[in-house]
Design a protein around this motif. Structure first.
Motif, PDB file in Angstrom:
ATOM      1  N   GLY A  29       0.818  -1.215   0.000  1.00 24.45           N
ATOM      2  CA  GLY A  29       0.000   0.000   0.000  1.00 24.45           C
ATOM      3  C   GLY A  29       0.847   1.258   0.000  1.00 24.45           C
ATOM      4  N   LEU A  30       1.954   1.227   0.769  1.00 27.22           N
ATOM      5  CA  LEU A  30       2.878   2.369   0.793  1.00 27.22           C
ATOM      6  C   LEU A  30       3.483   2.593  -0.584  1.00 27.22           C
ATOM      7  CD1 LEU A  30       4.598   4.489   2.382  1.00 27.22           C
ATOM      8  CD2 LEU A  30       6.247   2.635   2.785  1.00 27.22           C
ATOM      9  N   LEU A  31       3.877   1.508  -1.248  1.00 24.85           N
ATOM     10  CA  LEU A  31       4.457   1.613  -2.589  1.00 24.85           C
ATOM     11  C   LEU A  31       3.487   2.258  -3.569  1.00 24.85           C
ATOM     12  CD1 LEU A  31       6.809   0.815  -4.546  1.00 24.85           C
ATOM     13  CD2 LEU A  31       5.554  -1.299  -4.951  1.00 24.85           C
ATOM     14  N   LEU A  32       2.235   1.808  -3.558  1.00 25.02           N
ATOM     15  CA  LEU A  32       1.231   2.376  -4.461  1.00 25.02           C
ATOM     16  C   LEU A  32       1.001   3.861  -4.175  1.00 25.02           C
ATOM     17  CD1 LEU A  32      -1.465  -0.469  -4.564  1.00 25.02           C
ATOM     18  CD2 LEU A  32       0.336   0.012  -6.232  1.00 25.02           C
ATOM     19  N   LEU A  33       0.949   4.202  -2.886  1.00 22.48           N
ATOM     20  CA  LEU A  33       0.709   5.600  -2.499  1.00 22.48           C
ATOM     21  C   LEU A  33       1.856   6.506  -2.958  1.00 22.48           C
ATOM     22  CD1 LEU A  33      -1.055   7.619  -0.855  1.00 22.48           C
ATOM     23  CD2 LEU A  33       0.383   7.056   1.122  1.00 22.48           C
ATOM     24  N   LEU A  34       3.099   6.056  -2.712  1.00 27.12           N
ATOM     25  CA  LEU A  34       4.250   6.888  -3.076  1.00 27.12           C
ATOM     26  C   LEU A  34       4.447   6.960  -4.583  1.00 27.12           C
ATOM     27  CD1 LEU A  34       6.852   5.910  -0.321  1.00 27.12           C
ATOM     28  CD2 LEU A  34       5.394   7.928  -0.436  1.00 27.12           C
ATOM     29  N   ASN A  35       4.183   5.865  -5.293  1.00 29.26           N
ATOM     30  CA  ASN A  35       4.306   5.896  -6.754  1.00 29.26           C
ATOM     31  C   ASN A  35       3.312   6.862  -7.380  1.00 29.26           C
ATOM     32  OD1 ASN A  35       6.430   4.113  -6.939  1.00 29.26           O
ATOM     33  ND2 ASN A  35       5.135   2.324  -7.233  1.00 29.26           N
ATOM     34  N   LYS A  36       2.187   7.032  -6.720  1.00 29.63           N
ATOM     35  CA  LYS A  36       1.160   7.937  -7.246  1.00 29.63           C
ATOM     36  C   LYS A  36       1.488   9.397  -6.953  1.00 29.63           C
ATOM     37  CE  LYS A  36      -3.821   8.876  -7.073  1.00 29.63           C
ATOM     38  NZ  LYS A  36      -5.126   8.448  -6.500  1.00 29.63           N
ATOM     39  N   HIS A  37       1.939   9.678  -5.721  1.00 35.74           N
ATOM     40  CA  HIS A  37       2.109  11.072  -5.300  1.00 35.74           C
ATOM     41  C   HIS A  37       3.568  11.530  -5.270  1.00 35.74           C
ATOM     42  CE1 HIS A  37      -2.122  11.391  -4.201  1.00 35.74           C
ATOM     43  NE2 HIS A  37      -2.023  10.234  -3.564  1.00 35.74           N
ATOM     44  N   LEU A  38       4.508  10.596  -5.157  1.00 37.37           N
ATOM     45  CA  LEU A  38       5.917  10.991  -5.095  1.00 37.37           C
ATOM     46  C   LEU A  38       6.788   9.942  -5.799  1.00 37.37           C
ATOM     47  CD1 LEU A  38       7.870  13.144  -3.968  1.00 37.37           C
ATOM     48  CD2 LEU A  38       8.097  11.754  -1.905  1.00 37.37           C
ATOM     49  N   PRO A  39       6.683   9.840  -7.122  1.00 37.84           N
ATOM     50  CA  PRO A  39       7.501   8.847  -7.845  1.00 37.84           C
ATOM     51  C   PRO A  39       8.978   9.233  -7.833  1.00 37.84           C
ATOM     52  CG  PRO A  39       6.341  10.276  -9.381  1.00 37.84           C
ATOM     53  CD  PRO A  39       5.825  10.614  -8.018  1.00 37.84           C
ATOM     54  N   LEU A 104      11.414  -3.609  -6.740  1.00 38.48           N
ATOM     55  CA  LEU A 104      11.996  -4.265  -7.914  1.00 38.48           C
ATOM     56  C   LEU A 104      10.915  -4.842  -8.810  1.00 38.48           C
ATOM     57  CD1 LEU A 104      15.076  -6.077  -6.295  1.00 38.48           C
ATOM     58  CD2 LEU A 104      15.116  -4.122  -7.856  1.00 38.48           C
ATOM     59  N   ILE A 105       9.898  -5.462  -8.195  1.00 36.69           N
ATOM     60  CA  ILE A 105       8.795  -6.018  -8.979  1.00 36.69           C
ATOM     61  C   ILE A 105       8.090  -4.907  -9.750  1.00 36.69           C
ATOM     62  CG2 ILE A 105       6.520  -7.113  -8.837  1.00 36.69           C
ATOM     63  CD1 ILE A 105       7.591  -8.733  -6.468  1.00 36.69           C
ATOM     64  N   HIS A 106       7.817  -3.783  -9.046  1.00 34.01           N
ATOM     65  CA  HIS A 106       7.148  -2.662  -9.701  1.00 34.01           C
ATOM     66  C   HIS A 106       8.008  -2.077 -10.804  1.00 34.01           C
ATOM     67  CE1 HIS A 106       5.852   1.565 -10.188  1.00 34.01           C
ATOM     68  NE2 HIS A 106       4.645   1.049 -10.038  1.00 34.01           N
ATOM     69  N   TYR A 107       9.336  -2.015 -10.580  1.00 33.60           N
ATOM     70  CA  TYR A 107      10.244  -1.465 -11.585  1.00 33.60           C
ATOM     71  C   TYR A 107      10.204  -2.295 -12.863  1.00 33.60           C
ATOM     72  CZ  TYR A 107      14.605  -0.444 -14.008  1.00 33.60           C
ATOM     73  OH  TYR A 107      15.531  -0.143 -14.963  1.00 33.60           O
ATOM     74  N   PHE A 108      10.307  -3.626 -12.709  1.00 34.70           N
ATOM     75  CA  PHE A 108      10.301  -4.490 -13.886  1.00 34.70           C
ATOM     76  C   PHE A 108       8.938  -4.465 -14.586  1.00 34.70           C
ATOM     77  CE2 PHE A 108      13.925  -6.604 -11.658  1.00 34.70           C
ATOM     78  CZ  PHE A 108      14.869  -6.363 -12.644  1.00 34.70           C
ATOM     79  N   GLN A 109       7.860  -4.372 -13.816  1.00 33.47           N
ATOM     80  CA  GLN A 109       6.534  -4.250 -14.425  1.00 33.47           C
ATOM     81  C   GLN A 109       6.414  -2.938 -15.203  1.00 33.47           C
ATOM     82  OE1 GLN A 109       3.840  -4.713 -11.096  1.00 33.47           O
ATOM     83  NE2 GLN A 109       3.609  -6.917 -11.454  1.00 33.47           N
TER      84      GLN A 109
END
Length: 306
Positions: A29-39, A104-109
């Motif tokens: 959840g933290l990853l999704l939140l930060l990718n949305k507001h602070l990539p 890493l998973i999000h990066y490769f995706q």
């Protein structure tokens, strides 16, 4: 004391698994939140600091919940158990790799998605070029061009020769675009000269054509055949006669190329071809918006540089 620890071992072990599972869910959840507001692309330093603060908060909250259930619900004695700071350090050493794996998973995706989007964009560009070529060699266009050429051969052989060269140059430019998703404005204008000559021969004094260079934008790039298609649309949807001149104007400035024409709706307008809507889609591939404006007497299209 050891007996008490082993007696409650299954409770502690189960609680640890629950904490790890909750930690994974919270990290995601933290990853999704930060990718949305602070990539990372926005500010990598702030993003790393936000990651550290986020996983620290997650560890503190989960440890507090863990201790509450262990000591207050299951009534496990605190004697012999590690202090809170040791549990926090252990939680952090567990949580950091979990978040790193998710990153890493999000990066490769993201990389795979970027590659897929790039391929999709290339296919759209190739489709655009294919449709453009098909539009230019459609029977109606060829019929009009050959009909004019046939008349010129008998009336004015010199002009027939010039018309043939202009027609050849126009098709040669279209055919050369198979490996060029973008072209310089100067190239587009050079090819446009031949197309305007064809239109001038066909419509004679039924239209005016003007290019205003407000600033030097000819080294910028645009989608191929944009100007030609916009001019073609002007002829397609408007009346052009000596009594009612169709006035076409291209303005080149530092940010846009503006194509405008006076509005004289034709009752027999040809609705075929690629059209302005398709051109707009091509620029959206590059995250650029084509601006279309219509006043009482003018139709205006502003093309951004890419």
């Amino acid at each position: 004391m050891k007996e008490d620890l082993w007696k409650n071992f299954h409770i502690q072990l189960s609680a640890h698994y629950v904490v790890i599972l909750a930690m994974c869910m919270a990290d995601y959840g933290l990853l999704l939140l930060l990718n949305k507001h602070l990539p990372y692309s926005k500010n990598i330093f702030l993003r790393i600091m936000a990651d550290i603060v986020g996983i620290s908060a997650i560890c503190l909250i989960l440890l507090w919940i863990f201790n509450f259930f262990i000591y207050n619900v299951f009534l496990v004695p605190e004697e012999g158990l590690p202090p809170f700071i040791v549990k926090f350090a252990f939680a952090m050493t567990t949580n950091v790799p979990i978040l790193l794996v998710f990153e890493l998973i999000h990066y490769f995706q993201s990389e795979q998605k970027a590659i897929a989007d790039s391929e999709k964009a290339k296919r759209k560009i190739l489709l655009f070029q294919h449709e453009t070529l098909r539009s230019q060699i459609n029977p109606h266009f060829l019929f009009n061009s050959l009909n004019v050429l046939s008349s010129l051969i008998y009336i004015n052989p010199d002009n027939a020769n010039k018309f043939t060269k202009a027609l050849s140059k126009t098709y040669r430019y279209v055919l050369s675009l198979s490996q060029q998703p973008l072209v310089f404005v100067s190239e587009e204008l050079d090819a446009l000269d031949s197309y305007v000559y064809l239109m001038r021969t066909r419509f004679e004094d039924s239209f005016t054509f003007q290019i205003d260079r407000i600033s030097d934008g000819e080294r910028n790039k645009i989608v191929p055949l944009t100007l030609q298609l916009l001019i073609e649309n002007a002829f397609k949807h408007n009346v052009a006669t000596e009594e009612s001149l169709l006035n076409i104007k291209i303005t080149i400035d530092s940010d846009y190329i503006t194509v405008e024409n006076n509005i004289q709706p034709s009752s027999s307008a040809d609705k075929g071809g690629i059209g302005l809507k398709y051109i707009t889609k091509q620029y959206r591939i590059y995250a650029k918006e084509v601006t279309v404006k219509q006043t009482e007497g003018l139709f205006i299209v502003k093309i951004p540089y890419i």
